[in-house]
Design a protein around this motif. Structure first.
Motif, PDB file in Angstrom:
ATOM      1  N   UNK A 164     -26.809  73.353  35.118  1.00 23.80           N
ATOM      2  CA  UNK A 164     -25.508  72.391  34.892  1.00 23.80           C
ATOM      3  C   UNK A 164     -25.775  71.080  35.300  1.00 23.80           C
ATOM      4  N   UNK A 165     -26.579  70.634  36.256  1.00 26.32           N
ATOM      5  CA  UNK A 165     -27.229  69.345  36.768  1.00 26.32           C
ATOM      6  C   UNK A 165     -27.912  68.767  35.524  1.00 26.32           C
ATOM      7  N   UNK A 166     -28.718  69.510  34.935  1.00 29.89           N
ATOM      8  CA  UNK A 166     -29.441  68.682  33.874  1.00 29.89           C
ATOM      9  C   UNK A 166     -28.569  68.488  32.773  1.00 29.89           C
ATOM     10  N   UNK A 167     -27.458  69.103  32.608  1.00 32.93           N
ATOM     11  CA  UNK A 167     -26.737  68.989  31.488  1.00 32.93           C
ATOM     12  C   UNK A 167     -25.677  67.649  31.616  1.00 32.93           C
ATOM     13  N   UNK A 168     -25.952  67.065  32.890  1.00 35.32           N
ATOM     14  CA  UNK A 168     -24.975  65.974  33.384  1.00 35.32           C
ATOM     15  C   UNK A 168     -23.663  66.055  34.133  1.00 35.32           C
ATOM     16  N   UNK A 169     -23.507  67.387  34.464  1.00 32.02           N
ATOM     17  CA  UNK A 169     -22.251  67.659  35.345  1.00 32.02           C
ATOM     18  C   UNK A 169     -22.724  67.270  37.047  1.00 32.02           C
ATOM     19  N   UNK A 170     -21.609  66.678  37.445  1.00 34.90           N
ATOM     20  CA  UNK A 170     -21.815  66.097  38.682  1.00 34.90           C
ATOM     21  C   UNK A 170     -20.647  66.346  39.540  1.00 34.90           C
ATOM     22  N   UNK A 171     -20.750  67.048  40.754  1.00 42.09           N
ATOM     23  CA  UNK A 171     -19.803  67.561  41.781  1.00 42.09           C
ATOM     24  C   UNK A 171     -19.644  66.369  42.835  1.00 42.09           C
ATOM     25  N   UNK A 172     -18.326  66.075  43.148  1.00 37.37           N
ATOM     26  CA  UNK A 172     -18.043  65.273  44.223  1.00 37.37           C
ATOM     27  C   UNK A 172     -16.435  65.319  44.537  1.00 37.37           C
ATOM     28  N   UNK A 173     -16.218  64.673  45.580  1.00 37.22           N
ATOM     29  CA  UNK A 173     -14.545  64.436  45.996  1.00 37.22           C
ATOM     30  C   UNK A 173     -13.864  63.402  45.175  1.00 37.22           C
ATOM     31  N   UNK A 174     -12.777  63.888  44.986  1.00 36.30           N
ATOM     32  CA  UNK A 174     -11.928  62.825  44.088  1.00 36.30           C
ATOM     33  C   UNK A 174     -10.366  63.154  44.528  1.00 36.30           C
ATOM     34  N   UNK A 175      -9.575  61.855  44.236  1.00 36.62           N
ATOM     35  CA  UNK A 175      -8.130  61.961  44.387  1.00 36.62           C
ATOM     36  C   UNK A 175      -7.504  62.770  43.369  1.00 36.62           C
ATOM     37  N   UNK A 176      -6.579  63.780  43.811  1.00 42.34           N
ATOM     38  CA  UNK A 176      -5.986  64.487  42.751  1.00 42.34           C
ATOM     39  C   UNK A 176      -5.019  63.673  41.927  1.00 42.34           C
TER      40      UNK A 176
END
Length: 306
Positions: free
Chosen positions: A129-141
């Motif tokens: 998933x990381x290699x495909x460009x997906x990034x996980x992080x906090x965000x504002x709903x």
């Protein structure tokens, strides 16, 4: 309308259906875990209450947090025969929480090793998933209302059954959309808060309403901290992206943050809770097992004097 229908359905589900579910499925679902061979799920005392450092803006007194505690934790019982009998009855009628005891892991690498023992496929999915460009992080709903709506209406049925949102949810039911670029805000209490984490793909020109965000939210998780418990709630991925390991990536990012970041918001979290063993089908239970969750009995510790 969608929120009202969901609220009524959940109230019935929690009060009536879940005790029956615990009786029918509890022991069978636990049987597939190591703890079944040593007398059942381990017990952990949790401390969800307000403490002296919480301050006047602490969110523990909100009804949602108290409902989570009542749903997943049982009260400590005395040593007498009658107390022990009542305790056994309460456990049989209570859901079996699926949780991770972070005290077992001195590092993220130690957690990875535990996950690898459960499944050889989970960590490769995260790396893919990381290699495909997906990034996980906090965000504002508020910054991704329309993306969240797209995620929640992307499938008619999920592991827990039919999805009412598919037919009834409107974007305005999610939250008020931001009218300008928005970022997540620091909670007022480090022990009682709600944060949103998401998985994003870069997409130049992508908008939310009239606001250009240049990335698409494809999975999200609402995290609720209740003292030393972190509850995964409203966890969902877009149907078109689930096969790319986005949920594993999101879960991994949160666990690494809890173990390694040293942030005040993460300090003191011991238990990561994601529903119960009785929830959903065998597929969801297998996902939880491969992600490091296991059956754990949560025992409500007495409230401290403040």
């Amino acid at each position: 309308m969608a929120n009202k229908l969901k609220g009524a359905a959940l109230a019935f589900y929690h009060s009536t259906y879940e005790p029956a579910l615990a009786l029918a499925l509890g022991r069978r679902r636990v049987a597939g875990f190591e703890c079944a061979a040593v007398g059942g799920p381990p017990e952990i005392a949790i401390h969800p209450h307000r403490v002296a450092g919480c301050g006047p803006d602490c969110g523990f007194d909100g009804g949602e947090r108290r409902r989570v505690v009542a749903r997943y934790a049982v009260k400590a019982r005395g040593e007498g025969a009658w107390d022990q009998t009542l305790g056994r009855i309460a456990r049989r009628l209570s859901l079996t929480p699926m949780a991770i005891d972070l005290d077992r892991f001195v590092s993220a690498a130690a957690f990875d090793a535990a996950v690898k023992r459960r499944s050889s496929r989970t960590l490769p999915k995260i790396r893919k998933a990381a290699k495909m460009g997906y990034v996980a992080e906090r965000f504002s709903v508020h910054a991704h209302v329309y993306d969240i709506h797209a995620v929640r209406t992307s499938m008619r049925s999920r592991a827990a059954g039919p999805v009412l949102d598919y037919w009834f949810l409107k974007p305005e039911d999610v939250a008020k959309p931001a009218g300008r670029p928005a970022t997540w805000r620091m909670p007022k209490c480090p022990r009682h808060w709600t944060l949103w984490w998401g998985v994003f793909l870069p997409e130049p020109g992508h908008v939310q309403g009239a606001v250009k965000v240049d990335r698409r939210l494809v999975a999200y998780m609402k995290l609720m901290r209740i003292g030393d418990v972190l509850h995964y709630t409203d966890l969902m991925g877009h149907g078109e992206h689930l096969g790319h390991g986005v949920m594993n990536l999101l879960h991994d990012a949160v666990i690494r943050w809890l173990i390694e970041s040293g942030e005040p918001l993460a300090e003191g979290v011991r238990v990561v809770l994601y529903g119960a063993a009785e929830h959903g089908g065998e597929g969801l239970l297998t996902w939880k097992k491969r992600a490091g969750f296991e059956p754990i009995r949560l025992i409500l510790a007495p409230a401290p004097d403040r």
